[in-house]
Enzyme design. Structure first.
Site, PDB file in Angstrom:
ATOM      1  CE  LYS A 159      -1.775  -1.630   3.538  1.00 24.74           C
ATOM      2  NZ  LYS A 159      -2.489  -1.761   4.297  1.00 24.74           N
ATOM      3  CG  ASP A 195      -6.728  -4.122   8.141  1.00 19.18           C
ATOM      4  OD1 ASP A 195      -5.712  -5.040   7.967  1.00 19.18           O
ATOM      5  OD2 ASP A 195      -6.833  -3.128   7.368  1.00 19.18           O
TER       6      ASP A 195
END
Ligand code: BGC
Length: 464
Positions: A159, A195
C-alpha cells in the site's frame, strides 16, 4: 454512429474485464488450492496466500470492560485511540488522526516508530493518561509472521509504504524500543493484530456469529476462524483451544499464477508502475489504491481507440493528461460517479472539469465514463464474492457473518451488491451468510484483543 452501437462497441472493448462463469469457477478453485497450501506445513512455502496464524483464539462475548489504547497503522494516515469497553456490547472511544508524509512512508523504520511513539505520547498527555500504564493493542496492517500475540515479524510492506530497515524485524520490538526512547512514556503493548482481525473481533463483539473479517480499503485482505486441527503449523501448546483466526493475506493471491486467466493488460501496467511489482496481484485488482489507476489506463486506451471523447475538441489534451499523470483519477471518483443518476451528469461533469478541465462534455461521454467505472467495480465486487464464498464454505458453519470495513466498501453504493451476486452462487447450499459493517474495526478490535487476552490471563491465574 448510433448511441446503441457505440455502447455495444465499448462493451465489446471491455469484455476482458467482465469475467465469465467459467472464469469465476477457476478463480474459486485456484483460491481454494492456495488456502489449502497456505494451511499445510509442507506446502506453505509454495502458497501465495500465506494464511498467517494470528494467535487470536479467544473471542469477545460483549461483557468486556475497561480502558485500552489502540494504534492503527496501515492506511493513508495513522490513528491513536482510547477505547472504553462498557460491557453489554457497548464501547466509546476518543481518537486522533495524525498525517503520514513521505518521510514516514518511505523513510527509515526507526523514524517511523519514533513518530508513532511521539504521537502516542502527545495523545496520552492530552488525555492526562501518561501515568496510567494502559494496555495497548497495535493494529499493524501489513503481512507479518506472528510467533505469539505480541511478536510479529514484518514480511513485506504494501500500500505505498516502504520503510528501510524493517522487513524481517519484529514490529512489536521496534515499537517498544521507540516507546522506551521517549522519556516519561509508559505503555504495555499486549497485542499486535491485522486490521482484518480487528474487524472480525469488532463485529463479533456485537454478534458472536461473525467468523470472517474483510477489508476493502486502500488495501484488501480477509481473515477467518479456523479449527486448530486444520492448522498444521500451529504448535501443539496452542491446540487446547478449539479455534484460531487465520490472516489469509489474500492480497498476495495471484503471485503463483492463480489469477492469470483474469489478468488484463491494464492489471499488468498497474503492477509494473507500482512500488512492489510482481507482488500483491489480487490486491491490485480489487483495492482502493489501484481502482482509479485501472480506470485511468482503460480510459487512455478507450480514447485512443475513439471509443470515448471521439468528438471532443480537447481530445489531445485529455490523452496527454491520461498518459502523463498517473493517479489523476482517484479511486473515490468511482464511488462518486456511481451515485450520479445521469440526468445532466453533475458528478461526472465535475470530475471531467477537475481532471481534464473539460467544461461542457457530451452526455454520451459521461455515460461511458460511468460505465467504465462500473465495470471495474463490478469485477472487483464479483471477485471478492467468489473468494469470500470460499471462506464461508471453509468455515463450514450453518450461518456465517462477514464483518467488513474499508473506505471502498463503505463509500461505493454498489460494491456490496456485486459481492453478494457471486457469494450467492458460490456459498454451498448448507450454509448461509450475511455481511455486517464494522464499527471501527481497527480501533475497537485492538481494544477487544487486549481485553480477551487479559480475560484469559485472569482465568489462568485464577485456576492456579
Ligand atoms: C495488507 C494487509 C491488510 C490489507 C488491508 C494489505 O495491503 O497486506 O495486511 O489487511 O492491506 O488494510
Amino acid at each position: 454512429m448510433s448511441e446503441s452501437s457505440e455502447i455495444a462497441r465499448l462493451r465489446e472493448f471491455l469484455t476482458e474485464l467482465i469475467p465469465s462463469e467459467d472464469q469465476f469457477q477457476r478463480l474459486y478453485q485456484n483460491f481454494c488450492t492456495q488456502i489449502r497450501k497456505g494451511l499445510g506445513a509442507k506446502t506453505n512455502k509454495d502458497a501465495s496466500t500465506k494464511c498467517y496464524l494470528t494467535y487470536v483464539q479467544d473471542f469477545p462475548n460483549g461483557n468486556e470492560t475497561g480502558n485500552y489504547l489502540a494504534l492503527d497503522l496501515g492506511g493513508s494516515n495513522f490513528r491513536v485511540l482510547l477505547v472504553t469497553l462498557k460491557g453489554d456490547h457497548e464501547a466509546d472511544q476518543v481518537s486522533k488522526i495524525y498525517q503520514l508524509t513521505e518521510r514516514e512512508l518511505l523513510g527509515t523504520g526507526p523514524h517511523l516508530f519514533d513518530y508513532i511513539a511521539k504521537c502516542l505520547h502527545e495523545f496520552v498527555c492530552e488525555l492526562k493518561l501518561e501515568n496510567e500504564n494502559l494496555p495497548l493493542g497495535f493494529t499493524f496492517s501489513f503481512p507479518c509472521v506472528q510467533t505469539g500475540l505480541s511478536k510479529a515479524t514484518l514480511v513485506r510492506w504494501t500500500k505505498g509504504f516502504n520503510c528501510s530497515d524493517t522487513v524481517g524485524k519484529d514490529v512489536g520490538a521496534m515499537l517498544k524500543a521507540a516507546i522506551s526512547r521517549r522519556v516519561g512514556l509508559k505503555i504495555d503493548m499486549v497485542a499486535i493484530l491485522n486490521d482484518t482481525t480487528g474487524t472480525q473481533m469488532s463485529c463479533a463483539h456485537r454478534n458472536p456469529g461473525c467468523n470472517i473479517g474483510l477489508i476493502v480499503g486502500t488495501g484488501c485482505n480477509a481473515c477467518y476462524t479456523e479449527k486448530v486441527e486444520n492448522c498444521e503449523r500451529l504448535d501443539a501448546k496452542y491446540k487446547d483451544k478449539p479455534k484460531i483466526i487465520i490472516n489469509v493475506e489474500w492480497g498476495a493471491f495471484g503471485e503463483k499464477g492463480g489469477l492469470d486467466h483474469l489478468y488484463t493488460e491494464y492489471d499488468r501496467v498497474v503492477d509494473k508502475n507500482s512500488l512492489n511489482p510482481g507482488a500483491q496481484i489480487y490486491e491490485k485488482m480489487v483495492a482502493g489504491m489501484y481502482l482509479g489507476e485501472l480506470v485511468r489506463l482503460i480510459m487512455m486506451r478507450a480514447v485512443k481507440e475513439n471509443l470515448v471523447f471521439s468528438q471532443c475538441k480537447l481530445r489531445k489534451h485529455i490523452t496527454d493528461i491520461l498518459t502523463k499523470r498517473p493517479h489523476c483519477i482517484e479511486s473515490k471518483v468511482l464511488s462518486e460517479v456511481a451515485n450520479d443518476k445521469g440526468d445532466d451528469w453533475p458528478v461526472v461533469k465535475n470530475v471531467f472539469k477537475q481532471v481534464f478541465n473539460l467544461k461542457d462534455p457530451d452526455p454520451k461521454d459521461c455515460m461511458k465514463f460511468k460505465y467504465i467505472c462500473d465495470v471495474v467495480v463490478k469485477r472487483c465486487g464479483n471477485m471478492l464474492g467468489v473468494t469470500l464464498g470460499a471462506l464461508v464454505n471453509k468455515v463450514g458453519e450453518s450461518f456465517s457473518i462477514i464483518g467488513v470495513d474499508g473506505s471502498v466498501y463503505r463509500c461505493h453504493p454498489n460494491l456490496d451488491g456485486y459481492m453478494r451476486e457471486t457469494l450467492d452462487k458460490f456459498v454451498e447450499k448448507d450454509y448461509r451468510y450475511d455481511i455486517m459493517l464494522s464499527e471501527d474495526g481497527s480501533g475497537r478490535g485492538a481494544a477487544l484483543v487486549g481485553a480477551v487476552v487479559y480475560r484469559d490471563y485472569m482465568d489462568k491465574t485464577r485456576l492456579k
